[in-house]
Design a protein around this motif. Structure first.
Motif, mmCIF file in Angstrom:
data_model
loop_
_atom_site.group_PDB
_atom_site.id
_atom_site.type_symbol
_atom_site.label_atom_id
_atom_site.label_comp_id
_atom_site.label_asym_id
_atom_site.label_seq_id
_atom_site.Cartn_x
_atom_site.Cartn_y
_atom_site.Cartn_z
ATOM 1 N N LYS A 41 0.834 -1.195 0.000
ATOM 2 C CA LYS A 41 0.000 0.000 0.000
ATOM 3 C C LYS A 41 0.874 1.252 0.000
ATOM 4 N N GLN A 42 0.646 2.124 -1.003
ATOM 5 C CA GLN A 42 1.366 3.391 -1.163
ATOM 6 C C GLN A 42 2.889 3.189 -1.266
ATOM 7 N N GLU A 43 3.303 2.064 -1.798
ATOM 8 C CA GLU A 43 4.733 1.792 -1.947
ATOM 9 C C GLU A 43 5.315 2.657 -3.063
ATOM 10 N N SER A 44 6.431 3.288 -2.789
ATOM 11 C CA SER A 44 7.082 4.124 -3.801
ATOM 12 C C SER A 44 7.809 3.243 -4.805
ATOM 13 N N LEU A 45 8.125 3.827 -5.963
ATOM 14 C CA LEU A 45 8.881 3.102 -6.972
ATOM 15 C C LEU A 45 10.247 2.694 -6.429
ATOM 16 N N SER A 46 10.865 3.569 -5.680
ATOM 17 C CA SER A 46 12.180 3.277 -5.103
ATOM 18 C C SER A 46 12.115 2.113 -4.129
ATOM 19 N N TYR A 48 9.874 -0.232 -4.018
ATOM 20 C CA TYR A 48 9.574 -1.445 -4.779
ATOM 21 C C TYR A 48 10.837 -1.966 -5.456
ATOM 22 N N ALA A 49 11.608 -1.047 -6.036
ATOM 23 C CA ALA A 49 12.852 -1.439 -6.702
ATOM 24 C C ALA A 49 13.823 -2.088 -5.716
ATOM 25 N N GLN A 50 13.889 -1.557 -4.523
ATOM 26 C CA GLN A 50 14.760 -2.149 -3.502
ATOM 27 C C GLN A 50 14.292 -3.563 -3.149
ATOM 28 N N ARG A 51 12.995 -3.760 -3.112
ATOM 29 C CA ARG A 51 12.436 -5.076 -2.776
ATOM 30 C C ARG A 51 12.762 -6.097 -3.868
ATOM 31 N N ILE A 52 12.628 -5.672 -5.144
ATOM 32 C CA ILE A 52 12.973 -6.584 -6.238
ATOM 33 C C ILE A 52 14.481 -6.833 -6.281
ATOM 34 N N ALA A 53 15.255 -5.818 -5.922
ATOM 35 C CA ALA A 53 16.717 -5.957 -5.935
ATOM 36 C C ALA A 53 17.190 -7.074 -5.005
ATOM 37 N N LEU A 54 16.439 -7.345 -3.959
ATOM 38 C CA LEU A 54 16.806 -8.410 -3.018
ATOM 39 C C LEU A 54 16.777 -9.784 -3.674
ATOM 40 N N MET A 72 12.035 -0.031 -14.442
ATOM 41 C CA MET A 72 12.301 -0.694 -13.168
ATOM 42 C C MET A 72 13.772 -1.080 -13.010
ATOM 43 N N VAL A 73 14.396 -1.642 -14.051
ATOM 44 C CA VAL A 73 15.794 -2.057 -13.886
ATOM 45 C C VAL A 73 16.713 -0.851 -13.702
ATOM 46 N N GLN A 74 16.332 0.297 -14.267
ATOM 47 C CA GLN A 74 17.124 1.500 -14.024
ATOM 48 C C GLN A 74 17.032 1.921 -12.567
ATOM 49 N N GLU A 75 15.863 1.738 -11.970
ATOM 50 C CA GLU A 75 15.690 2.043 -10.546
ATOM 51 C C GLU A 75 16.393 1.008 -9.680
ATOM 52 N N LEU A 152 -2.190 -2.696 -11.194
ATOM 53 C CA LEU A 152 -2.375 -1.879 -12.393
ATOM 54 C C LEU A 152 -2.442 -0.393 -12.056
ATOM 55 N N GLU A 153 -3.208 -0.047 -11.031
ATOM 56 C CA GLU A 153 -3.307 1.359 -10.630
ATOM 57 C C GLU A 153 -1.943 1.887 -10.220
ATOM 58 N N TRP A 154 -1.212 1.081 -9.460
ATOM 59 C CA TRP A 154 0.129 1.474 -8.992
ATOM 60 C C TRP A 154 1.092 1.616 -10.168
ATOM 61 N N ALA A 155 1.113 0.630 -11.058
ATOM 62 C CA ALA A 155 2.075 0.611 -12.160
ATOM 63 C C ALA A 155 1.877 1.785 -13.108
ATOM 64 N N VAL A 156 0.629 2.041 -13.479
ATOM 65 C CA VAL A 156 0.355 3.160 -14.384
ATOM 66 C C VAL A 156 0.801 4.471 -13.760
ATOM 67 N N GLN A 157 0.520 4.647 -12.489
ATOM 68 C CA GLN A 157 0.928 5.878 -11.808
ATOM 69 C C GLN A 157 2.446 6.009 -11.764
ATOM 70 N N GLN A 158 3.147 4.897 -11.514
ATOM 71 C CA GLN A 158 4.611 4.946 -11.435
ATOM 72 C C GLN A 158 5.234 5.313 -12.776
#
Length: 226
Positions: A41-46, A48-54, A72-75, A152-158
């Motif tokens: 909920k309300q997760e920032s792109l940064s 989220y990127a840190q979470r995927i980086a793990l 995303m990979v740039q982040e 979808l709502e999150w991704a489009v906004q990001q």
């Protein structure tokens, strides 16, 4: 000699199945496929990127992202030591967005998109991959795996609100000259794939299989588009 770890990130709402046609020499490269996760909920792109980086455990990896996956990979690269970042059918900054996306940001029109309707695979295919996919719905039924409204709502906004204005000159950009989501007239300094659409990862996979090894190894000599 250890193999080069290559991590692939799919496009918006897509699964890693979009990379099933990509083949790199197995004696040199080790392929890892990343998947989208439902954002918190309300997760920032940064964040989220840190979470995927793990999930990226190999040292000095090559990151390859398609469309939103390219953003995303740039982040993600901000939080890792990487060998290379390669984006396909994507953008290096919000300055490469088409006018309609810039207008959507200014007017906040993206908030008016009927996201629930996009949960239908036909609508989602058109939204994620452009208008040229109408005859390929059976194919995209397979590739469009994330049909969660919150995602979808999150991704489009990001995407629309991505705030990067300074291009990382180390990012390698592969782009089709027929891309209808990110038209090439707005794109600079890229490796141009003739006839490539927004889904060149699928319809130009032979070109990618031929040239990606050299691009990763740094032996490919492109003519940048300016």
């Amino acid at each position: 000699m250890s193999k080069i770890a290559v991590y692939f990130m799919p496009g918006l709402a897509a699964s890693s199945a979009i990379f099933e046609r990509i083949a790199l020499p197995e004696d040199i490269f080790e392929i890892h496929l990343l998947e989208w996760e439902i954002p918190q909920k309300q997760e920032s792109l940064s964040a989220y990127a840190q979470r995927i980086a793990l999930k990226i455990t190999q040292p000095n990896p090559v990151l390859i992202g398609v469309s939103f996956g390219g953003i995303m990979v740039q982040e993600i690269a901000k939080y890792l030591t990487v060998a290379k970042v390669i984006i396909i059918s994507s953008v290096k900054s919000n300055l490469e967005f088409p006018r309609r996306m810039k207008i959507a940001k200014t007017t906040k029109a993206y908030k008016l998109l009927p996201m629930r309707l996009l949960l239908n695979v036909e609508n989602l295919a058109r939204f994620s991959f452009g208008d040229t996919v109408r005859k390929r719905l059976q194919l995209y039924e397979k590739f469009l795996s994330v049909r969660d409204l919150g995602y979808l709502e999150w991704a489009v906004q990001q995407v629309i609100l991505w705030d990067r204005t300074t291009v990382d000159t180390n990012v390698i950009h592969i782009h089709g000259d027929k891309d209808d989501v990110f038209p090439i007239k707005y794109i600079s300094d890229c490796i141009v794939v003739a006839g490539g659409t927004h889904v060149l990862i699928l319809n130009k996979y032979r070109w990618l299989n031929t040239h990606l090894p050299a691009i990763i190894l740094g032996t490919y000599q492109p003519t940048p588009r300016r």
